[in-house]
Structure formats: structure tokens, C-alpha cells
Scaffold this active site. Sequence first.
Site, PDB file in Angstrom:
ATOM      1  CG  HIS A  78      -1.621   1.290   1.455  1.00 10.82           C
ATOM      2  ND1 HIS A  78      -2.659   1.745   0.665  1.00 10.82           N
ATOM      3  CD2 HIS A  78      -1.425   2.249   2.388  1.00 10.82           C
ATOM      4  CE1 HIS A  78      -3.059   2.926   1.112  1.00 10.82           C
ATOM      5  NE2 HIS A  78      -2.326   3.259   2.156  1.00 10.82           N
ATOM      6  CG  ASP A 108       6.274  18.011 -26.395  1.00 16.77           C
ATOM      7  OD1 ASP A 108       6.673  17.483 -25.350  1.00 16.77           O
ATOM      8  OD2 ASP A 108       5.453  17.474 -27.149  1.00 16.77           O
ATOM      9  CD1 TRP A 147       6.501   3.340   4.095  1.00 17.33           C
ATOM     10  CD2 TRP A 147       7.774   4.149   2.461  1.00 17.33           C
ATOM     11  NE1 TRP A 147       6.830   4.620   4.417  1.00 17.33           N
ATOM     12  CE2 TRP A 147       7.614   5.146   3.436  1.00 17.33           C
ATOM     13  CE3 TRP A 147       8.534   4.444   1.331  1.00 17.33           C
ATOM     14  CZ2 TRP A 147       8.197   6.411   3.319  1.00 17.33           C
ATOM     15  CZ3 TRP A 147       9.111   5.715   1.230  1.00 17.33           C
ATOM     16  CH2 TRP A 147       8.934   6.671   2.210  1.00 17.33           C
ATOM     17  CB  SER A 176      10.568   6.315 -14.147  1.00 17.02           C
ATOM     18  OG  SER A 176       9.478   7.178 -14.053  1.00 17.02           O
ATOM     19  CB  SER A 177      11.496   9.838 -10.384  1.00 13.29           C
ATOM     20  OG  SER A 177      10.328   9.142 -10.112  1.00 13.29           O
ATOM     21  CG  HIS A 261      12.131  14.742   5.430  1.00 15.12           C
ATOM     22  ND1 HIS A 261      11.070  14.362   6.198  1.00 15.12           N
ATOM     23  CD2 HIS A 261      12.005  16.059   5.233  1.00 15.12           C
ATOM     24  CE1 HIS A 261      10.339  15.427   6.477  1.00 15.12           C
ATOM     25  NE2 HIS A 261      10.880  16.472   5.906  1.00 15.12           N
ATOM     26  CD  GLU A 263       9.232  10.087  -2.800  1.00 13.78           C
ATOM     27  OE1 GLU A 263      10.246  10.328  -3.471  1.00 13.78           O
ATOM     28  OE2 GLU A 263       8.125   9.810  -3.299  1.00 13.78           O
ATOM     29  CE1 TYR A 265       8.202  19.239   3.598  1.00 13.78           C
ATOM     30  CE2 TYR A 265      10.375  18.284   3.768  1.00 13.78           C
ATOM     31  CZ  TYR A 265       9.288  18.860   4.363  1.00 13.78           C
ATOM     32  OH  TYR A 265       9.264  19.053   5.702  1.00 13.78           O
ATOM     33  CB  SER A 276      -0.726  28.554  -5.579  1.00 14.20           C
ATOM     34  OG  SER A 276       0.034  28.166  -4.470  1.00 14.20           O
ATOM     35  CG  HIS A 310      12.316  14.671  11.143  1.00 11.48           C
ATOM     36  ND1 HIS A 310      12.219  15.877  10.522  1.00 11.48           N
ATOM     37  CD2 HIS A 310      11.709  13.814  10.315  1.00 11.48           C
ATOM     38  CE1 HIS A 310      11.579  15.752   9.375  1.00 11.48           C
ATOM     39  NE2 HIS A 310      11.258  14.495   9.237  1.00 11.48           N
ATOM     40  CG  HIS A 311      11.671  10.321   8.956  1.00 12.48           C
ATOM     41  ND1 HIS A 311      10.331  10.217   8.677  1.00 12.48           N
ATOM     42  CD2 HIS A 311      12.121  11.391   8.267  1.00 12.48           C
ATOM     43  CE1 HIS A 311       9.995  11.181   7.834  1.00 12.48           C
ATOM     44  NE2 HIS A 311      11.051  11.907   7.575  1.00 12.48           N
ATOM     45  CB  THR A 336       4.912  24.940   5.942  1.00 17.36           C
ATOM     46  OG1 THR A 336       6.092  24.194   5.681  1.00 17.36           O
ATOM     47  CG2 THR A 336       3.715  24.146   5.494  1.00 17.36           C
ATOM     48  CE  LYS A 339       3.363  27.171  -1.239  1.00 17.92           C
ATOM     49  NZ  LYS A 339       4.030  28.044  -2.182  1.00 17.92           N
ATOM     50  NE  ARG A 455       3.536   3.226  10.601  1.00 19.48           N
ATOM     51  CZ  ARG A 455       4.501   3.752   9.852  1.00 19.48           C
ATOM     52  NH1 ARG A 455       5.453   4.448  10.397  1.00 19.48           N
ATOM     53  NH2 ARG A 455       4.496   3.561   8.550  1.00 19.48           N
TER      54      ARG A 455
END
Lengths: 536, 309
Positions: A78, A108, A147, A176-177, A261, A263, A265, A276, A310-311, A336, A339, A455
Site C-alpha cells: 500500500h 512540448d 515501505w 523514471s523519476s 524526507h 520524498e 516534499y 495556489s 527526525h524519522h 510552510t 504558504k 503501527r
Amino acid sequence: MVAVPGDDHAHDHKPGFFTRWFLSTNHKDIGTLYLIFAIVAGVLGGYLSFMMRAELGEPGIQIFDEDVRRFNVYATMHGLIMIFFVVMPALIGGFGNWFVPIMIGAPDMAFPRMNNLSFWLLPTAFACLIISFFVSGGDGDGFGGGWVMYPPLSTSGSPGPAFDFIIIGLLAAGFSSIFGAINFITTILNMRAPGMTIHKMPLFAWSVLVTAFLLLLALPVLAASLFMLLTDRIPGGTGFFNPAMGGDPVMFQHLFWFFGHPEVYIMILPAFGIVSHVISTNSRKPVFGYLGMAYAMVAIGVVGFVVWAHHMYTVGMDVNLKAYFVAATLVIAVPTGVKVFSWLATMWGGSLRFTIPMQWALAFIALFVIGGVTGVMLANAGFDTWAHDTYFVVAHFHYVLSMGAVFGIFCGFYYWFGKMSGYLYNKWLAGAHFWLFFIGVNMIFMPQHFIGMNRRHVDFPVEMADGNWLSTMGIIPTGVGMLFFFLMLAEAFIRKRPAGDNYWGEGATTLEWTLPSPPPFHQFNTLPRISDDDGH
Amino acid sequence: MASEAVEHDYHLVEPSPWPFLSGLAAMVWGTGMVIFFTGLVSRNPDKPNAMTEFFFARGLDTIQGKDVSNGGWIILLIGCFFAAVVMFGWWRDVARESEAGDHTPVVDIGLRYGMIMFIMQEAMFFVGWFWMFFELGLWHKVREKWEIAQAECYGEWPVCEIETIDPFHIPLMNTLVLLLSGTTVTWAHHALIKGDRKGAKWGLFLTVVLGIFFTYLQGVEYMEAFAHRDGESFWLSTNVYGSAFFLATGFHGLHVLIGTIFLAVCYLRLVRGGFTPQKHFGLEAAAWYWHFVDVVWLFLFVFVYVVFR
């Protein structure tokens, strides 16, 4: 820029079906492929989560009675599917491909062929993940190590080919990315229309630019750590993460979160960009503090690279190191906040319309702020040591992702659906989708703040039954809401109500609204010119 | 659009089969990798080479200490071949488009951006390997307190009195080879700009030869280390020093190989009359890549071979 709706279609010379959809070099077609792919993957990822919620509806084992280990496989898949095959393809591949070239006035992408490579590596990666689901992971089918893939669960703990397929799949998705990121950066830096300086570029293009840099710098580190896992897994191979050989399993967590991390963002910044535009359009006002908005995203991207540990507050880090990561993480709340307050200020005094995308955008702000506030709580090592690996964390990241990033996706989808397909959707069906989804996801995730459960557990004591029951009931409105989404799609494509060039009217000022809906196969054969007094 | 005429200099590429075929090649290659490293089926010790096992059991397999000869590498090889064919076709198309004049100045700038970005991501890939190595080289002391066998010796560096490779023999030679190849590729580039095609061919030819020589020397060093892995030398499975050493230098070696092939392709294009003094970005990109590989080697030499030995 004289657009003649209806006239240009005859001159489009679209290639045949196979050539158009398999050998494409057209950014809009590839964007459509990405969106279809994300919807298909999203149905599968959603199915996995529904099965997990059904299992957790009441104490005891309901669904996974043959092999409780399978619950963790579902959770792992998941996570991977939703991140790599739904959110990223939809936001970056889908909307990024569709609208970044149009918004900057380019015909293009910079590398149209490599653009298609970025797409066609994804079905390969997805196939690897699906295969992983059905081949041996050692003590049963599939990989259930989460994951995050921490060793030793991902090395000696999962000897079968299931995890190897995940490695290969993530490497393919990563390449790909990376190719996509190279393409977006080059397109945005090199192909802006005459007069469109970088400080006049629409915020969605800004958000994709920052995201592309994050992808470019973070993903190769993931690739390196995946190769380390791959060679660590061979008997008689390397020992990077094997303490018996002097290796360090915590080192994997550092490498992983250095990618992981940024990732998060990568997943949320494009949604910021979309929201926006939607808020500005539906307030019929230019976005408040445009430059602040743009550079807030840059700041989030930069600071996002130096907060990864921090993870990992519970791995036994030095307290000074923890203090640094707490402080650095809290700093992210500042851009943040810039924003969020700028979105509010954009609406202030505006002539508001509560259209469907505006509803998603407003819900996005509210729910993202809830997820952001729990994020600030979790950024503190003291609190996190207590809440680590609990459903509080699950609730936090689903508020910022499944209600942040995913609401951003739907927001963009309803904003641009008419532009992409050329048809208007039924507002009643779309509204039903929104309200059911909004109620459903809040029912699922709000109680999870308060359950107090760990979890990745398939069962729980009876004291936690109420919260879990409420959370599971939330899948009913969410699922019905998704049915309305598909009904909305079917209805729109059956009824074929044509959408005008600019169906939002005043307030929609970016270049895609100067083109017909859908835009011609190749737009801007004559490049648009942006004059000095044009807004953004 | 109101007018059919394309009035911009961007390159709208024709539909192309290569991306789709790349996806398929990646699938074959990836399945081959999984079979090679782990295998899709487990081996029956009595009949280790039955049909299914031959193709789908682990390629790197040993039974009772003996290497099992089998075809676990075949699908990987097919995948690599498939990928090579796709890359050949793809880049041949790019070269043809360049010669057809599709690479206008603005497209050329785009290609440069693209190559810079690609090298940036390659640099970040090596950041991962260096990070691993520095963690081991700088913070090994903590391992003394670990509850593992021989914790004492893992607190030292290099771990467990491993005999590291003397940097001032083959590695120094390798450094000089790469630095020299950096000058020859610059020679080739400047000769081409001056219109001296003969000089350009010589410079590029020498660069390719030096690249192959580097790979040869690296191979000699690896084979030495492998031959003495149980005694005075080490291998990637000896301990974490060997792992970090061989994977970091090995991935660099892979990039040298890629760079050499890139330069060799440029050499062939040059011999066949490709590139002009004004337009030769393929060669420049190869040179950029080669310098990048060179710089990574300098970091490897200084930190892996010399400082943390």
C-alpha cells in the site's frame, strides 16, 4: 495568439492508436497516460488499504486468518504503490507533463522521447511490485518489512525473490523519476516563452521545478542504498548493514531517509502549486505574495534535505544530534506557514466562488494544517519517542498525504479536467465525490490520532475497538465517494458537454486558458509573448 | 493554432519505439537480475540442473561449497543485450537528428542542461557510497561496544587489521592514467575546434586506450585481491571494509566502462565523418562525463586508498 476552437482539430494530424499511445513523444498524451496509470494503481493501492481497515474493524483476525504475515505485505505494498505509483505519477508525471510546458509557453517538453521513457519505466516497475506480491519472500509470499525496507528484515529476514523484485521495481521507478526531473528542469530553465522571466513563471511550474531538483538529488542516494541491500542479500555477499561483519543497520536508515524526507516534499510541493492556482482563480485575484510563495517552496526544498533523522529519533542517536534535527525540522514550519497564510491572504477580499476545485483546495488547506500541526508535534524528539511507530504517526502522514497530496490531485483534476478532456463534468456528481471523500477520510484518520495503537499490528486489545471501528467505518463513504468519481468520469465522457477555452472566466490567467479545450496536438507553433505588465 | 507553420526552434521529436522497448528491456533485465542474485525457484540438490532450475534458479549458487554451473545468468544477459540494442537505436536516431539539423542553438543548450543534470544525479549516487565509507572510516570507534564477535577489532580502522591495498602502486598508476586521459580528451576537443580532425582522432583514440588500460589495471588489482582473499588480502565479503571498498570502486569502474564506451562511440562517429568544429556536443558530453569519472576517482584515491587505509 489567435485560437480558433474547433478549427485546429482538423489540422492536428494525430498519429494512429498504437503510435499515439505507445510510441508517444507528446507531453499531453504522456501526461494522460500518467494520469490513467495513477488511477489504476490508486484503485489497487486503495483496495489494499480497504482490506487492512476491514481487518482492523474489530479485535481478532477477520481477513488475514490464513497468514497474518500477509497483513504486513499489504501495508508495505500500500505504501509503495501509493507513493511511487499514484501520487508521484499523478502530480508530477500527469499534471506536470500536461501543464508545465503550456504554462511556460513551450510547445512540448525539452526531451519528448525521454519523457516517454519516464512513463514506460513505470509499468515495468509496477509489474515488478505486483510480481513481488505473489512470489516467495522467505516465510510466505510477498515482502512485509514496510515501505521503509529496513534491514535486517529486508536482507536476511526476507531471503526469497519477493524483495529483489521490489528493489528492481524501485530502481526502475527511480530512474523514471530521475529522467523526468532532468526533463522538467531543462524544460523550465530553457523553454520559457519570450518575456516569461523566472519571476513571472506560474507557481505550479515553480513547484515542479523545486520538486524536480529534489528528485534529482535525493533519488540517486536511494539507488545507492538499494544496491547495498541487493548485494547484502546474497549469501557470501557484502555486509554493509550486517553487524556481524562490522556493518551498521542504522546506516541504511540514514541513507533511506536522506531520500525519504525530500520524498515527502516531492509529493506535496506540486499540490501546493495546484492549490495556489485554484485559490487565485476562484478568488479572482492574483496570488498573494507571489515571490514569497515561490521562495517558500525553495526554502522547503533546501531545508528538507537536512532534517532526515527526525524519522529516527528512537535509534539511539546522540542527544545533541536530536536537538539539531528537532530545530531544523521546526524551521520548515516557517516557509510552510508563509504558504498557508498567503493562501488565506489570496482569498481575503477576493470575489470567492465555491466551485468543486475550490472546495478541494479549501479542504486541502484545513486538513494539511491539521497534518502540519501533528507534524510539528512529532518533530519534537521528546514527544516522538513516545509516539514513534504508533497510529498517531499514521494519522499525521495520512493527513498530509492522503488529504494533502491526494486532495491536491483531485483539486488539480477538477480544475483542469475540462481543459484536458474538453468536456464539463456534472457538478452534482463531483460534489458528491468531494463531500463523501472528505467525510470518509476524516472518519478514517481522525480517530487514529487517539487510538494509541502501534503501527503494523494485525490485532489489538478490545479497549481500542471503538476508535478502530469508527476508523474502519470511514472506508464506506470514502469508497462510495470514489464510485462517484468514476460515475463523474463516465457521465462526462458520455454526455460530452463541451468546455470553453476558459471556463473559469476572470481569475484564470495562466497560458493554458488561452488555448482551446482540449489544446491542439502541438500548441504554440507561434510562441506566446509575455509583456512586462502581465501578472503571473 | 491559427497557422500550421512552426515558428519556433524547438525540436518536436517524431514518435519513437525506443522508450516503449526500453521499458520491456528493463523488465527482462530486472527479472534477470532477480534470478541472478536470488533465483525464482530453489534448487533441488539432487538434480541441480533440471530445465527449470537451469534457467530460473540463483545464478550465483553454490552447493556444498562447489559452484553450480547453470544458466541463471542467461536472462540477465538477454536483458543486457536487449537494452544495448535499444540504446544503439535510440542514440543513432539522436545522431541522425543532429545531422539533419534538428539541434538548433536552443535545443543544443537544452542538451547541455540535460547532461549537467545527469552528471549531478551521478554525483549524488556516489555521495551515497562515500557517505557509507566515511561513516565507517570516521565513526568506527562505537563498534567496540557492540555485542558482536571480535567487537574490539571492528573498533579499529581499517577493520580487523585488514591489509589494505598500497595506494602508491597500481592505484597511483591508475590516477596518472586517468589524469593523462583527461588531457588527451581535451586535446581531441581543441583539435576538433581548430579543424584538426587528425589530431582529434588521435586524442580520442588515446583516451579510449587509456580508459581500457585503467579498466585492465583495476581488473588486475581486483583479481589479486580475490586470489588472496583468505590470506593477506580481502574481498567484498570479508567484512564491511571490503564491502565499502569494492562497491565504491566497482561502481566507479562501471562508470569508467560507460565513459569509455561513450568515448569510443564518439571516436567511431569522428572517423565516419561526424562532428564539425561548430557542432560536436556528443563529444563534449562524453568529455564532461569523462572528467566527472576522473574527479570521482580522485576522491576515491585520496579518501579510500590514501587517507582511510
